[in-house]
Design a protein around this motif. Structure first.
Motif, PDB file in Angstrom:
ATOM      1  N   VAL A  58      50.002  32.811  78.390  1.00 31.01           N
ATOM      2  CA  VAL A  58      49.567  31.653  79.182  1.00 31.01           C
ATOM      3  C   VAL A  58      50.728  30.952  79.889  1.00 31.01           C
ATOM      4  O   VAL A  58      50.493  30.159  80.808  1.00 31.01           O
ATOM      5  N   THR A  59      51.961  31.245  79.474  1.00 29.03           N
ATOM      6  CA  THR A  59      53.117  30.612  80.111  1.00 29.03           C
ATOM      7  C   THR A  59      53.625  31.401  81.315  1.00 29.03           C
ATOM      8  O   THR A  59      54.592  30.997  81.955  1.00 29.03           O
ATOM      9  N   ASN A  60      52.975  32.517  81.629  1.00 31.03           N
ATOM     10  CA  ASN A  60      53.369  33.356  82.771  1.00 31.03           C
ATOM     11  C   ASN A  60      52.356  33.161  83.899  1.00 31.03           C
ATOM     12  O   ASN A  60      51.265  33.749  83.865  1.00 31.03           O
ATOM     13  N   PRO A  61      52.671  32.344  84.894  1.00 27.61           N
ATOM     14  CA  PRO A  61      51.701  32.017  85.942  1.00 27.61           C
ATOM     15  C   PRO A  61      51.147  33.238  86.669  1.00 27.61           C
ATOM     16  O   PRO A  61      49.944  33.331  86.910  1.00 27.61           O
ATOM     17  N   ASP A  62      52.017  34.175  87.044  1.00 32.24           N
ATOM     18  CA  ASP A  62      51.560  35.356  87.761  1.00 32.24           C
ATOM     19  C   ASP A  62      50.647  36.212  86.880  1.00 32.24           C
ATOM     20  O   ASP A  62      49.633  36.748  87.337  1.00 32.24           O
ATOM     21  N   GLY A  63      51.019  36.328  85.604  1.00 23.44           N
ATOM     22  CA  GLY A  63      50.209  37.090  84.667  1.00 23.44           C
ATOM     23  C   GLY A  63      48.845  36.462  84.448  1.00 23.44           C
ATOM     24  O   GLY A  63      47.831  37.164  84.350  1.00 23.44           O
ATOM     25  N   VAL A  64      48.811  35.150  84.372  1.00 25.44           N
ATOM     26  CA  VAL A  64      47.547  34.430  84.204  1.00 25.44           C
ATOM     27  C   VAL A  64      46.630  34.692  85.394  1.00 25.44           C
ATOM     28  O   VAL A  64      45.450  35.046  85.244  1.00 25.44           O
ATOM     29  N   LYS A  65      47.169  34.532  86.581  1.00 22.64           N
ATOM     30  CA  LYS A  65      46.369  34.698  87.795  1.00 22.64           C
ATOM     31  C   LYS A  65      45.828  36.119  87.912  1.00 22.64           C
ATOM     32  O   LYS A  65      44.634  36.325  88.195  1.00 22.64           O
ATOM     33  N   SER A  66      46.686  37.119  87.678  1.00 23.47           N
ATOM     34  CA  SER A  66      46.256  38.509  87.840  1.00 23.47           C
ATOM     35  C   SER A  66      45.262  38.924  86.759  1.00 23.47           C
ATOM     36  O   SER A  66      44.318  39.685  87.026  1.00 23.47           O
ATOM     37  N   THR A  67      45.433  38.409  85.540  1.00 23.95           N
ATOM     38  CA  THR A  67      44.514  38.742  84.451  1.00 23.95           C
ATOM     39  C   THR A  67      43.125  38.185  84.715  1.00 23.95           C
ATOM     40  O   THR A  67      42.113  38.874  84.539  1.00 23.95           O
ATOM     41  N   ILE A  68      43.064  36.926  85.133  1.00 25.91           N
ATOM     42  CA  ILE A  68      41.770  36.305  85.394  1.00 25.91           C
ATOM     43  C   ILE A  68      41.093  36.945  86.598  1.00 25.91           C
ATOM     44  O   ILE A  68      39.872  37.163  86.599  1.00 25.91           O
ATOM     45  N   GLU A  69      41.869  37.309  87.604  1.00 27.07           N
ATOM     46  CA  GLU A  69      41.309  38.001  88.758  1.00 27.07           C
ATOM     47  C   GLU A  69      40.719  39.348  88.347  1.00 27.07           C
ATOM     48  O   GLU A  69      39.607  39.717  88.767  1.00 27.07           O
ATOM     49  N   MET A 105      55.140  21.853  75.332  1.00 25.12           N
ATOM     50  CA  MET A 105      54.376  21.476  76.520  1.00 25.12           C
ATOM     51  C   MET A 105      54.058  22.690  77.388  1.00 25.12           C
ATOM     52  O   MET A 105      52.974  22.787  77.973  1.00 25.12           O
ATOM     53  N   GLU A 106      54.981  23.631  77.444  1.00 25.88           N
ATOM     54  CA  GLU A 106      54.794  24.811  78.294  1.00 25.88           C
ATOM     55  C   GLU A 106      53.560  25.606  77.876  1.00 25.88           C
ATOM     56  O   GLU A 106      52.803  26.102  78.716  1.00 25.88           O
ATOM     57  N   THR A 107      53.354  25.725  76.569  1.00 21.90           N
ATOM     58  CA  THR A 107      52.191  26.469  76.077  1.00 21.90           C
ATOM     59  C   THR A 107      50.955  25.585  75.991  1.00 21.90           C
ATOM     60  O   THR A 107      49.906  25.893  76.571  1.00 21.90           O
ATOM     61  N   GLY A 111      50.323  25.790  79.945  1.00 25.69           N
ATOM     62  CA  GLY A 111      49.603  27.052  79.800  1.00 25.69           C
ATOM     63  C   GLY A 111      48.111  26.870  80.014  1.00 25.69           C
ATOM     64  O   GLY A 111      47.471  27.598  80.778  1.00 25.69           O
ATOM     65  N   ALA A 112      47.545  25.870  79.328  1.00 24.86           N
ATOM     66  CA  ALA A 112      46.113  25.583  79.487  1.00 24.86           C
ATOM     67  C   ALA A 112      45.796  25.165  80.918  1.00 24.86           C
ATOM     68  O   ALA A 112      44.748  25.539  81.479  1.00 24.86           O
ATOM     69  N   LEU A 113      46.690  24.406  81.527  1.00 26.99           N
ATOM     70  CA  LEU A 113      46.477  23.951  82.905  1.00 26.99           C
ATOM     71  C   LEU A 113      46.459  25.134  83.873  1.00 26.99           C
ATOM     72  O   LEU A 113      45.599  25.218  84.762  1.00 26.99           O
ATOM     73  N   GLN A 114      47.405  26.063  83.691  1.00 23.50           N
ATOM     74  CA  GLN A 114      47.463  27.230  84.579  1.00 23.50           C
ATOM     75  C   GLN A 114      46.208  28.087  84.470  1.00 23.50           C
ATOM     76  O   GLN A 114      45.678  28.563  85.479  1.00 23.50           O
ATOM     77  N   VAL A 115      45.739  28.287  83.253  1.00 29.18           N
ATOM     78  CA  VAL A 115      44.531  29.073  83.058  1.00 29.18           C
ATOM     79  C   VAL A 115      43.329  28.367  83.700  1.00 29.18           C
ATOM     80  O   VAL A 115      42.506  28.991  84.386  1.00 29.18           O
ATOM     81  N   THR A 116      43.241  27.062  83.494  1.00 30.14           N
ATOM     82  CA  THR A 116      42.142  26.289  84.070  1.00 30.14           C
ATOM     83  C   THR A 116      42.141  26.383  85.586  1.00 30.14           C
ATOM     84  O   THR A 116      41.097  26.625  86.216  1.00 30.14           O
ATOM     85  N   GLN A 117      43.302  26.183  86.194  1.00 34.43           N
ATOM     86  CA  GLN A 117      43.382  26.228  87.658  1.00 34.43           C
ATOM     87  C   GLN A 117      43.039  27.617  88.196  1.00 34.43           C
ATOM     88  O   GLN A 117      42.465  27.736  89.278  1.00 34.43           O
TER      89      GLN A 117
END
Length: 278
Positions: A58-69, A105-107, A111-117
């Motif tokens: 969840v702390t990897n923005p690019d990974g979060v975006k690509s996984t959810i996509e 805070m990062e996790t 982390g939760a914020l990035q996943v939500t967005q």
């Protein structure tokens, strides 16, 4: 009810795993994120055809975006997001380093914020969705020795309360879940401590730390029952914004509300009188 697709972060152990099992048992699809390759097959095997593990930090923005996509492209929808990934931290505010604060805070928050967005565009497109933010009673009431963790969960609750108002007209509903002590691995492998221990905090922060670590495996809360309550919340038309879990959490929330009410009563005549006099 049509089959839904859940996206739950942090399903290797604890609340995330128990909730994923409950969801699959009730017939919905569960996308669960893990951080180790060895955990993929294990999660997939829980309920073949219903549980699907994805590798994600969840702390990897690019990974979060690509996984959810990828998850959305595979399943065609994302109905329920559960931001569960996180960890605790013990130590007095003075004992924790700024690096400690940032890592938590990062996790727990970013982390939760990035996943939500990353999930919101798909829910907006659908015109529906549920977001479950796994906070803690520590996100509503602070405790000596828990300030770092308190800060991360207070931040999550603050942004989630604003988010709930913003997305309500879009068909998306937000619930902040505030568990008290449950028999998960939270007081074990999912908690860290400050390296510095100042004797001045032995009776406050240290006492709290010893208490938390001392009751690992003996907490009052049953994760299975908590998962069943969360399932009910997702299946109700009017979910609560905040949902304490367990008697300890309810007592703590009520005590803080009473304290705030008392402060307001004691100071209102003085502190409210701060307007310009025309």
């Amino acid at each position: 009810m049509a089959e839904r697709v859940w996206f739950i972060t942090g399903v290797s152990v604890g609340f995330g795993r128990t909730l994923a099992e409950e969801v699959a048992r009730n017939g919905d699809k569960v996308i669960g994120t893990v951080r180790q390759h060895g955990q993929l097959a294990e999660f997939n095997a829980i309920s073949p055809g219903n549980t699907f593990a994805y590798l994600m930090d969840v702390t990897n923005p690019d990974g979060v975006k690509s996984t959810i996509e990828a998850a959305y492209n595979h399943f065609g929808r994302l109905d329920v997001l559960v931001n569960n990934a996180g960890f605790g931290f013990l130590g007095a505010v003075e004992e924790a380093t700024i690096k400690d604060f940032r890592e938590v805070m990062e996790t727990n928050f970013f982390g939760a914020l990035q996943v939500t967005q990353a999930v919101l565009p798909y829910m907006r497109k659908q015109g529906s969705g549920r977001i479950i933010q796994m906070s803690s009673v520590a996100g509503f009431r602070s405790t000596q020795g828990f300030g770092v963790y308190n800060a991360s969960k207070f931040a999550l609750e603050g942004v989630s309360e604003a988010l709930a108002q913003e997305v309500a007209p879009l068909g998306i509903k937000v619930t902040i879940v505030e568990p008290g002590p449950f028999r998960t691995n939270f007081a074990g492998s999912s908690i860290k401590s400050a390296k510095l221990e100042l004797p001045e905090y032995d009776s406050t922060a240290r006492a709290f730390k010893n208490n938390i670590l001392g009751y690992a495996g003996q907490q009052e809360g049953d994760p299975q029952k908590a998962a069943q309550v969360i399932w009910q919340v997702v299946n109700t038309d009017n979910p609560p914004l905040r949902l304490p879990l367990g008697t300890t959490a309810f007592t703590a929330v009520k005590n803080k509300l009473q304290q705030v009410a008392q402060d307001l009563e004691n100071w209102e005549t003085i502190a409210a009188n701060t307007s310009y006099v025309s």
